[in-house]
Design a protein around this motif. Structure first.
Motif, PDB file in Angstrom:
ATOM      1  N   GLU A  45       4.904  28.055  70.847  1.00 29.61           N
ATOM      2  CA  GLU A  45       4.464  27.157  71.914  1.00 29.61           C
ATOM      3  C   GLU A  45       5.414  27.191  73.108  1.00 29.61           C
ATOM      4  O   GLU A  45       4.986  27.133  74.254  1.00 29.61           O
ATOM      5  CB  GLU A  45       4.326  25.729  71.393  1.00 29.61           C
ATOM      6  N   THR A  46       6.713  27.286  72.842  1.00 28.91           N
ATOM      7  CA  THR A  46       7.696  27.357  73.927  1.00 28.91           C
ATOM      8  C   THR A  46       7.438  28.562  74.817  1.00 28.91           C
ATOM      9  O   THR A  46       7.542  28.487  76.041  1.00 28.91           O
ATOM     10  CB  THR A  46       9.126  27.442  73.344  1.00 28.91           C
ATOM     11  N   ILE A  47       7.059  29.672  74.205  1.00 30.08           N
ATOM     12  CA  ILE A  47       6.819  30.908  74.963  1.00 30.08           C
ATOM     13  C   ILE A  47       5.469  30.903  75.675  1.00 30.08           C
ATOM     14  O   ILE A  47       5.376  31.261  76.841  1.00 30.08           O
ATOM     15  CB  ILE A  47       6.914  32.136  74.030  1.00 30.08           C
ATOM     16  N   TYR A  48       4.414  30.475  74.978  1.00 30.63           N
ATOM     17  CA  TYR A  48       3.056  30.685  75.470  1.00 30.63           C
ATOM     18  C   TYR A  48       2.342  29.447  76.016  1.00 30.63           C
ATOM     19  O   TYR A  48       1.247  29.579  76.555  1.00 30.63           O
ATOM     20  CB  TYR A  48       2.185  31.310  74.368  1.00 30.63           C
ATOM     21  N   ASN A  49       2.912  28.273  75.869  1.00 29.89           N
ATOM     22  CA  ASN A  49       2.235  27.061  76.316  1.00 29.89           C
ATOM     23  C   ASN A  49       3.062  26.376  77.406  1.00 29.89           C
ATOM     24  O   ASN A  49       4.058  25.714  77.116  1.00 29.89           O
ATOM     25  CB  ASN A  49       2.020  26.111  75.136  1.00 29.89           C
ATOM     26  N   PRO A  50       2.640  26.493  78.667  1.00 26.64           N
ATOM     27  CA  PRO A  50       3.412  25.882  79.746  1.00 26.64           C
ATOM     28  C   PRO A  50       3.419  24.356  79.677  1.00 26.64           C
ATOM     29  O   PRO A  50       4.291  23.713  80.271  1.00 26.64           O
ATOM     30  CB  PRO A  50       2.718  26.382  81.019  1.00 26.64           C
ATOM     31  N   ASP A  51       2.474  23.757  78.952  1.00 27.98           N
ATOM     32  CA  ASP A  51       2.406  22.298  78.826  1.00 27.98           C
ATOM     33  C   ASP A  51       3.084  21.774  77.567  1.00 27.98           C
ATOM     34  O   ASP A  51       2.979  20.590  77.246  1.00 27.98           O
ATOM     35  CB  ASP A  51       0.945  21.834  78.841  1.00 27.98           C
ATOM     36  N   PHE A  52       3.749  22.650  76.839  1.00 27.91           N
ATOM     37  CA  PHE A  52       4.399  22.260  75.589  1.00 27.91           C
ATOM     38  C   PHE A  52       5.476  21.211  75.859  1.00 27.91           C
ATOM     39  O   PHE A  52       6.224  21.302  76.825  1.00 27.91           O
ATOM     40  CB  PHE A  52       5.012  23.496  74.925  1.00 27.91           C
ATOM     41  N   LYS A  53       5.543  20.204  74.981  1.00 24.50           N
ATOM     42  CA  LYS A  53       6.506  19.110  75.122  1.00 24.50           C
ATOM     43  C   LYS A  53       7.523  19.195  73.981  1.00 24.50           C
ATOM     44  O   LYS A  53       7.307  18.630  72.910  1.00 24.50           O
ATOM     45  CB  LYS A  53       5.771  17.782  75.113  1.00 24.50           C
TER      46      LYS A  53
END
Length: 77
Positions: A45-53
């Motif tokens: 998620e850190t790499i591929y999701n710009p909205d990751f919290k």
């Protein structure tokens, strides 16, 4: 593996179905409780999701792998 707009996706349910077609739900639940799985998902998620919290994710990560009873089991009794 599935492809959508030239992107590949892997289905955890299909992997579980290959391992044990009658208990896919238990296999996926066990994988999702595994701390290594949670760490991998956070990394992904850190790499591929710009909205990751990541701060909110830390709560899940800290509980992963803990030997806790399933809340649904407790509700039955």
């Amino acid at each position: 593996m599935y492809q959508n707009n030239h992107e590949d996706f892997i289905s955890l349910t299909d992997i579980a179905r290959h391992k044990d077609p009658h208990h896919t739900d238990d296999l996926v639940k066990n994988w999702m409780r595994n701390r290594n799985t949670i760490e991998l998902l956070g990394f992904w998620e850190t790499i591929y999701n710009p909205d990751f919290k990541p701060v909110e994710f830390d709560g899940f990560r800290m509980q992963a792998g803990l030997n806790r009873p399933d809340p649904k089991v407790r509700q039955r009794f």
